[in-house]
Enzyme design. Structure first.
Site, PDB file in Angstrom:
ATOM      1  N   MET A  33       0.852  -1.194   0.000  1.00  0.00           N
ATOM      2  CA  MET A  33       0.000   0.000   0.000  1.00  0.00           C
ATOM      3  C   MET A  33       0.891   1.248   0.000  1.00  0.00           C
ATOM      4  O   MET A  33       0.471   2.323   0.440  1.00  0.00           O
ATOM      5  CB  MET A  33      -0.930  -0.021   1.209  1.00  0.00           C
ATOM      6  CG  MET A  33      -1.884  -1.224   1.165  1.00  0.00           C
ATOM      7  SD  MET A  33      -3.396  -0.989   2.095  1.00  0.00           S
ATOM      8  CE  MET A  33      -2.763  -0.804   3.728  1.00  0.00           C
ATOM      9  N   GLY A  34       2.133   1.092  -0.474  1.00  0.00           N
ATOM     10  CA  GLY A  34       3.040   2.235  -0.543  1.00  0.00           C
ATOM     11  C   GLY A  34       3.612   2.591   0.819  1.00  0.00           C
ATOM     12  O   GLY A  34       3.605   1.765   1.732  1.00  0.00           O
ATOM     13  N   LEU A  36       6.706   2.904   1.519  1.00  0.00           N
ATOM     14  CA  LEU A  36       7.610   1.749   1.618  1.00  0.00           C
ATOM     15  C   LEU A  36       8.700   1.959   2.673  1.00  0.00           C
ATOM     16  O   LEU A  36       9.119   3.082   2.949  1.00  0.00           O
ATOM     17  CB  LEU A  36       8.251   1.490   0.258  1.00  0.00           C
ATOM     18  CG  LEU A  36       7.269   1.225  -0.896  1.00  0.00           C
ATOM     19  CD1 LEU A  36       8.039   0.946  -2.182  1.00  0.00           C
ATOM     20  CD2 LEU A  36       6.310   0.076  -0.580  1.00  0.00           C
ATOM     21  N   GLY A  39      11.247  -3.175   5.289  1.00  0.00           N
ATOM     22  CA  GLY A  39      10.510  -4.447   5.297  1.00  0.00           C
ATOM     23  C   GLY A  39      10.033  -4.777   3.883  1.00  0.00           C
ATOM     24  O   GLY A  39      10.185  -5.906   3.401  1.00  0.00           O
ATOM     25  N   HIS A  40       9.469  -3.763   3.195  1.00  0.00           N
ATOM     26  CA  HIS A  40       9.027  -3.978   1.811  1.00  0.00           C
ATOM     27  C   HIS A  40      10.222  -4.332   0.923  1.00  0.00           C
ATOM     28  O   HIS A  40      10.130  -5.185   0.054  1.00  0.00           O
ATOM     29  CB  HIS A  40       8.361  -2.714   1.251  1.00  0.00           C
ATOM     30  CG  HIS A  40       7.082  -2.336   1.939  1.00  0.00           C
ATOM     31  ND1 HIS A  40       6.946  -1.211   2.714  1.00  0.00           N
ATOM     32  CD2 HIS A  40       5.871  -2.951   1.964  1.00  0.00           C
ATOM     33  CE1 HIS A  40       5.718  -1.128   3.180  1.00  0.00           C
ATOM     34  NE2 HIS A  40       5.039  -2.173   2.748  1.00  0.00           N
ATOM     35  N   GLY A 150       4.869 -10.222   4.251  1.00  0.00           N
ATOM     36  CA  GLY A 150       5.682 -10.198   5.474  1.00  0.00           C
ATOM     37  C   GLY A 150       5.012 -10.967   6.608  1.00  0.00           C
ATOM     38  O   GLY A 150       3.789 -10.972   6.743  1.00  0.00           O
ATOM     39  N   GLU A 151       5.853 -11.589   7.433  1.00  0.00           N
ATOM     40  CA  GLU A 151       5.323 -12.344   8.583  1.00  0.00           C
ATOM     41  C   GLU A 151       4.800 -11.430   9.686  1.00  0.00           C
ATOM     42  O   GLU A 151       4.162 -11.899  10.611  1.00  0.00           O
ATOM     43  CB  GLU A 151       6.411 -13.259   9.146  1.00  0.00           C
ATOM     44  CG  GLU A 151       6.556 -14.523   8.344  1.00  0.00           C
ATOM     45  CD  GLU A 151       7.707 -15.409   8.793  1.00  0.00           C
ATOM     46  OE1 GLU A 151       8.583 -14.933   9.551  1.00  0.00           O
ATOM     47  OE2 GLU A 151       7.731 -16.567   8.355  1.00  0.00           O
ATOM     48  N   GLN A 156      -2.855 -12.140   8.287  1.00  0.00           N
ATOM     49  CA  GLN A 156      -3.104 -11.816   6.874  1.00  0.00           C
ATOM     50  C   GLN A 156      -2.507 -12.897   5.965  1.00  0.00           C
ATOM     51  O   GLN A 156      -3.124 -13.334   4.989  1.00  0.00           O
ATOM     52  CB  GLN A 156      -2.494 -10.451   6.538  1.00  0.00           C
ATOM     53  CG  GLN A 156      -2.410 -10.174   5.039  1.00  0.00           C
ATOM     54  CD  GLN A 156      -2.034  -8.751   4.716  1.00  0.00           C
ATOM     55  OE1 GLN A 156      -2.863  -7.862   4.825  1.00  0.00           O
ATOM     56  NE2 GLN A 156      -0.798  -8.513   4.308  1.00  0.00           N
TER      57      GLN A 156
HETATM   58  O1  PAF Z   1      -0.107  -5.795   3.848  1.00  0.00           O
HETATM   59  C1  PAF Z   1      -0.498  -4.877   3.099  1.00  0.00           C
HETATM   60  O2  PAF Z   1       0.195  -3.887   2.858  1.00  0.00           O
HETATM   61  C2  PAF Z   1      -1.883  -4.972   2.482  1.00  0.00           C
HETATM   62  O3  PAF Z   1      -2.776  -5.568   3.351  1.00  0.00           O
HETATM   63  C3  PAF Z   1      -1.896  -5.685   1.116  1.00  0.00           C
HETATM   64  C4  PAF Z   1      -1.469  -7.136   1.231  1.00  0.00           C
HETATM   65  C5  PAF Z   1      -0.965  -4.952   0.161  1.00  0.00           C
HETATM   66  C6  PAF Z   1      -3.298  -5.658   0.526  1.00  0.00           C
HETATM   67  O4  PAF Z   1      -3.754  -4.359   0.344  1.00  0.00           O
END
Ligand code: PAF
Length: 288
Positions: A33-34, A36, A39-40, A150-151, A156
């Protein structure tokens, strides 16, 4: 350094992917979701290692925010994100509009059984429906061979695995370890919303989980109480839940059971208006 292609149109993306696939290249997706952070970038680096083409999607999915204020305040900085992705050797960044992802309202509901009735599912009603809607839609548009999560968002990850199985989507779901700041705070896009006082005190979340993982031999109820008392003693922190669950099916361990390997402690804490989550695998505290 590769040349990063920024795409917001599905047809343009389909052309790029058809070109890659025609030469047998595997495609990996990192949905985000940006806003960043490192972790991303660790997801991007796992994705680069396992695939010929890495796509990062940036889409703040309104469907998964049960709280309009949370959506409103969600951080965003596209220029910075693009620069980080360039430096991380990402191939394609997909930045769709809401209309592109949801050309018609997505009314799908998913039956995740007991998986989404606890923890995040309980405290954020509708959240996982929204996550499943957007992730399945991204899988449908991109058709990646693999997708990376990510864990830190442990529940999720389980929900996405379940959704992928239920819809029989041919995507391999890959989990990557939580990345932490040097003081142990789990990296999160929401960390930038913390005031300096809140940021200093938020470190107690990771510290408490680390200490909990060292308290071998305690009963589940005892450790839950200890974590709750430790967090709530700090005036900056307000515990929403600390649950000890089976690491595979995420069902809560019985209160009288001893904490043991194969269980995971999952926590959600409010720090002012900012809600942070984290977790620890028992007994693997070196990871913290
Ligand atoms: O973990 C996230 O950033 C969001 O839940 C995801 C998986 C990108 C879905 O919008």
């Amino acid at each position: 350094m590769k040349k990063l292609k920024t795409v917001s149109d599905i047809d343009e993306l389909a052309d790029l992917l058809a070109e890659a696939r025609s030469t047998g290249k595997s495609v990996g997706l990192v949905p985000t979701m940006g806003a960043l952070h490192k972790g991303h970038l660790s997801l991007v680096s796992c994705c680069n290692a396992g695939n010929k083409v890495t796509i990062v999607s940036i889409f703040v999915n309104p469907e998964q925010f049960n709280d309009p204020e949370d959506l409103e305040s969600y951080p965003s900085n596209l220029d910075r994100d693009l620069q980080m992705l360039r430096e991380a050797d990402c191939d394609i960044v997909f930045v769709p509009s809401v209309k592109t992802i949801y050309p018609v309202p997505d009314m799908r509901e998913f039956d995740f059984g007991p998986l989404d009735k606890i923890m995040e599912g309980r405290f954020r009603p509708g959240h996982f429906t929204g996550v499943a809607r957007v992730v399945s839609r991204l899988f449908e548009i991109i058709k990646p061979d693999r997708a990376y999560f990510g864990e830190k968002d442990f529940q999720q990850l389980a929900v996405i695995r379940k959704m992928t199985g239920m819809l029989q989507l041919p995507v391999e779901i890959k989990a990557c370890p939580t990345v932490r700041e040097s003081d142990g705070l789990a990296m999160s896009s929401r960390n930038v919303l913390l005031s300096s006082g809140q940021r200093k005190n938020a470190v107690l979340i990771g510290q408490t989980l680390r200490a909990a993982a060292q308290k071998k031999g305690m009963a589940v109820w005892e450790l839950k109480k200890w974590v709750a008392d430790t967090i709530n003693e700090n005036p900056f922190l307000d515990l929403e839940y600390f649950e000890i669950v089976d690491s595979k099916d995420l069902q809560p361990a019985a209160d009288g059971e001893r904490v043991k390997q194969g269980l995971t402690g999952c926590i959600a804490v409010r720090v002012g208006n900012v809600r942070l989550i984290d977790n620890v695998f028992f007994y693997n505290f070196e990871a913290l």
